[in-house]
Design a protein around this motif. Structure first.
Motif, PDB file in Angstrom:
ATOM      1  N   ALA A 209       0.790  -1.218   0.000  1.00  0.00           N
ATOM      2  CA  ALA A 209       0.000   0.000   0.000  1.00  0.00           C
ATOM      3  C   ALA A 209       0.832   1.282   0.000  1.00  0.00           C
ATOM      4  O   ALA A 209       0.613   2.170  -0.811  1.00  0.00           O
ATOM      5  CB  ALA A 209      -0.959  -0.024   1.184  1.00  0.00           C
ATOM      6  N   GLY A 303      -5.960   3.170  -9.661  1.00  0.00           N
ATOM      7  CA  GLY A 303      -5.147   2.038 -10.111  1.00  0.00           C
ATOM      8  C   GLY A 303      -5.112   0.987  -9.015  1.00  0.00           C
ATOM      9  O   GLY A 303      -4.668   1.260  -7.898  1.00  0.00           O
ATOM     10  N   GLU A 334      -6.261  -9.324  -3.015  1.00  0.00           N
ATOM     11  CA  GLU A 334      -7.379  -9.951  -2.298  1.00  0.00           C
ATOM     12  C   GLU A 334      -8.632  -9.995  -3.179  1.00  0.00           C
ATOM     13  O   GLU A 334      -9.516 -10.816  -2.959  1.00  0.00           O
ATOM     14  CB  GLU A 334      -7.711  -9.171  -1.018  1.00  0.00           C
ATOM     15  CG  GLU A 334      -6.578  -9.125   0.011  1.00  0.00           C
ATOM     16  CD  GLU A 334      -5.705  -7.878  -0.122  1.00  0.00           C
ATOM     17  OE1 GLU A 334      -5.621  -7.335  -1.241  1.00  0.00           O
ATOM     18  OE2 GLU A 334      -5.090  -7.468   0.869  1.00  0.00           O
TER      19      GLU A 334
HETATM   20  P1  AMP Z   1       1.537  -3.843   2.625  1.00  0.00           P
HETATM   21  O1  AMP Z   1       1.010  -4.356   3.938  1.00  0.00           O
HETATM   22  O2  AMP Z   1       2.076  -2.460   2.671  1.00  0.00           O
HETATM   23  O3  AMP Z   1       2.435  -4.832   1.934  1.00  0.00           O
HETATM   24  O4  AMP Z   1       0.259  -3.650   1.722  1.00  0.00           O
HETATM   25  C1  AMP Z   1      -0.532  -4.715   1.325  1.00  0.00           C
HETATM   26  C2  AMP Z   1      -1.852  -4.191   0.928  1.00  0.00           C
HETATM   27  O5  AMP Z   1      -1.689  -3.256  -0.114  1.00  0.00           O
HETATM   28  C3  AMP Z   1      -2.758  -5.271   0.417  1.00  0.00           C
HETATM   29  O6  AMP Z   1      -3.844  -5.397   1.283  1.00  0.00           O
HETATM   30  C4  AMP Z   1      -3.190  -4.766  -0.947  1.00  0.00           C
HETATM   31  O7  AMP Z   1      -4.560  -4.919  -1.178  1.00  0.00           O
HETATM   32  C5  AMP Z   1      -2.847  -3.301  -0.892  1.00  0.00           C
HETATM   33  N1  AMP Z   1      -2.602  -2.735  -2.228  1.00  0.00           N
HETATM   34  C6  AMP Z   1      -1.753  -3.175  -3.147  1.00  0.00           C
HETATM   35  N2  AMP Z   1      -1.838  -2.440  -4.266  1.00  0.00           N
HETATM   36  C7  AMP Z   1      -2.785  -1.506  -4.057  1.00  0.00           C
HETATM   37  C8  AMP Z   1      -3.324  -0.464  -4.845  1.00  0.00           C
HETATM   38  N3  AMP Z   1      -2.902  -0.234  -6.092  1.00  0.00           N
HETATM   39  N4  AMP Z   1      -4.286   0.302  -4.281  1.00  0.00           N
HETATM   40  C9  AMP Z   1      -4.712   0.072  -3.025  1.00  0.00           C
HETATM   41  N5  AMP Z   1      -4.223  -0.902  -2.242  1.00  0.00           N
HETATM   42  C10 AMP Z   1      -3.274  -1.682  -2.750  1.00  0.00           C
END
Ligand code: AMP
Length: 405
Positions: A209, A303, A334
């Motif tokens: 995220a 995105g 997810e």
């Molecule tokens: P992290 O814990 O920082 O590795 O983030 C993981 C989370 O980032 C997951 O729950 C993903 O759904 C979310 N994520 C990944 N890409 C995106 C995106 N483009 N927009 C929003 N959330 C995202």
């Protein structure tokens, strides 16, 4: 930091008490263990000690009881699961003090080859507050060490290695020999080798995220890698910083300068920094939302995954890689409509021949497991926070506390 004594360096254990810090922080639902991975993972180290005739005392935290003896965070259900796997009865004392009189008595009376599991180390408020010289926390650390007569301590809990607590760091002040267990050894070996001495080409993949969660990781890895691939929500802060339209995609306005700094650092270091060239955008944060592939995010859209051209670009960049470290998904994996990018990159990493592939904690581990590639990776780290700090280049207190080899 990386050359540490391990359980294999321990000699003459017959009849000696050994205290082992395990990671039995298992998911529980109404007292029933939902996943035995952590218990299974601890067995080789415990067996090795038992085979040498040691009297083994196990400790761990479970959840965050914050000094309260909360019954729903009792380690009681772990004892029978261990007994079954070890083939010996694992004693357990339901002691709110963890190191109270009854526990001391059972520990003192242990016979060779017997095992005692202590109650949740975080039933004591001192556990997470260890500070050198602080009387209360030093006392708790010593009480733990006294259970094994101040002799041998084994740390096999990588998940807490980035924290200096009484049961992993404090205790080592009062024990003579401090070594790491097999799980910890494996983590140090693979994460350490990747970061300190990688076989090249070395490609890191960062997603998830937020940029802010991985600021130090990006900075540190740019000093080490040949290629840095960025995906997931964090890519949009980079895109925005470079003047691209990102619609409603995740963006950290206070990290735009930092993103540009990292782009510049990559150029100066000759590191290939790859960012998405197309996207799967969606209207709402939901799997059922309208979605489509675009080169540039439309106003009012977000995105949520990398697009097909980006997948190809990243797969190409992974070709021939000899070391890969991955932390963070490429999109909202997810949701099935936004999982393709993570799935394809996962497949590409899994299919690399002769490469050391390390999945560094947290959501990327969930993604790899969920998508069915777990057994294709060289190493899947068990510690989210700990593996991130490792990738940041920090010294982990739990690792530093072990004796040097
Ligand atoms: P992290 O814990 O920082 O590795 O983030 C993981 C989370 O980032 C997951 O729950 C993903 O759904 C979310 N994520 C990944 N890409 C995106 C995106 N483009 N927009 C929003 N959330 C995202």
């Amino acid at each position: 930091m990386l050359n540490k004594k391990t359980v294999d360096d321990l000699k003459d254990l017959q009849g000696k008490k050994v205290l082992v810090r395990c990671d039995f922080n298992v998911p529980l639902k109404e007292g029933v263990i939902q996943n035995y991975n952590r218990i299974d993972g601890a067995i080789p180290t415990i067996k090795k000690l038992l085979d040498q005739g040691a009297k083994v005392i196990l400790c761990s935290h479970l959840g965050k009881p914050k000094g309260q003896p909360l019954p729903e965070m009792s380690l009681a259900p772990v004892a029978p699961a261990l007994s079954e796997r070890l083939g010996v009865e694992v004693k357990f004392v339901d002691d709110p003090q963890v190191t109270g009189e009854e526990t001391k008595k059972v520990a003192a009376e242990l016979k060779d080859g017997e095992v005692l599991l202590l109650q949740n180390t975080r039933y004591r408020i001192e556990e997470t507050k260890y500070k050198e010289g602080d009387a209360a926390t030093e006392a708790y650390a010593k009480e733990l060490a006294d259970l094994c007569d101040g002799g041998v301590f084994v740390d096999d809990a990588f998940g807490t290695a980035h924290r200096a607590h009484c049961s992993n760091v404090g205790v080592t002040k009062y024990t003579k020999e401090n070594v790491v267990g097999y799980l910890m050894q494996k983590e140090i070996k693979f994460l350490g080798q990747a970061v300190e001495n990688p076989v090249r080409p070395f490609v890191a993949i960062l997603g998830g995220a937020k940029v802010s969660d991985k600021i130090n990781v990006i900075n540190n890895l740019l000093d080490k890698v040949d290629t840095l691939i960025i995906g997931g929500g964090m890519a949009y802060t980079f895109a925005k910083a470079q003047g691209q339209e990102i619609g409603n995609s995740l963006c950290e306005a206070d990290k735009l300068d930092y993103a540009l700094e990292m782009v510049k650092k990559a150029e100066e270091k000759g590191v290939k920094l790859l960012l998405p060239v197309d996207h799967v955008e969606g209207k709402e944060f939901s799997n059922d939302t309208e979605h489509k592939v675009v080169d540039v995010i439309d106003a009012g859209w977000s995105g949520f995954d990398i697009g097909p051209k980006t997948i190809e670009l990243y797969k190409d960049a992974l070709k021939g890689a000899k070391t890969v470290v991955w932390n963070g998904p490429m999109g909202v994996f997810e949701f099935s409509n936004f999982a393709e990018g993570t799935l394809e990159i996962c497949r590409a990493v899994a299919e690399l021949a002769d490469a050391t592939t390390v999945i560094g904690g947290g959501d990327s581990v969930n993604a790899v497991k969920r998508l069915g590639f777990a057994d294709k990776m060289t190493h899947i780290s068990t510690g989210g926070g700990a593996s991130l700090e490792f990738l940041e280049g920090k010294e982990l207190p739990g690792v530093a506390a072990a004796d040097n080899a």
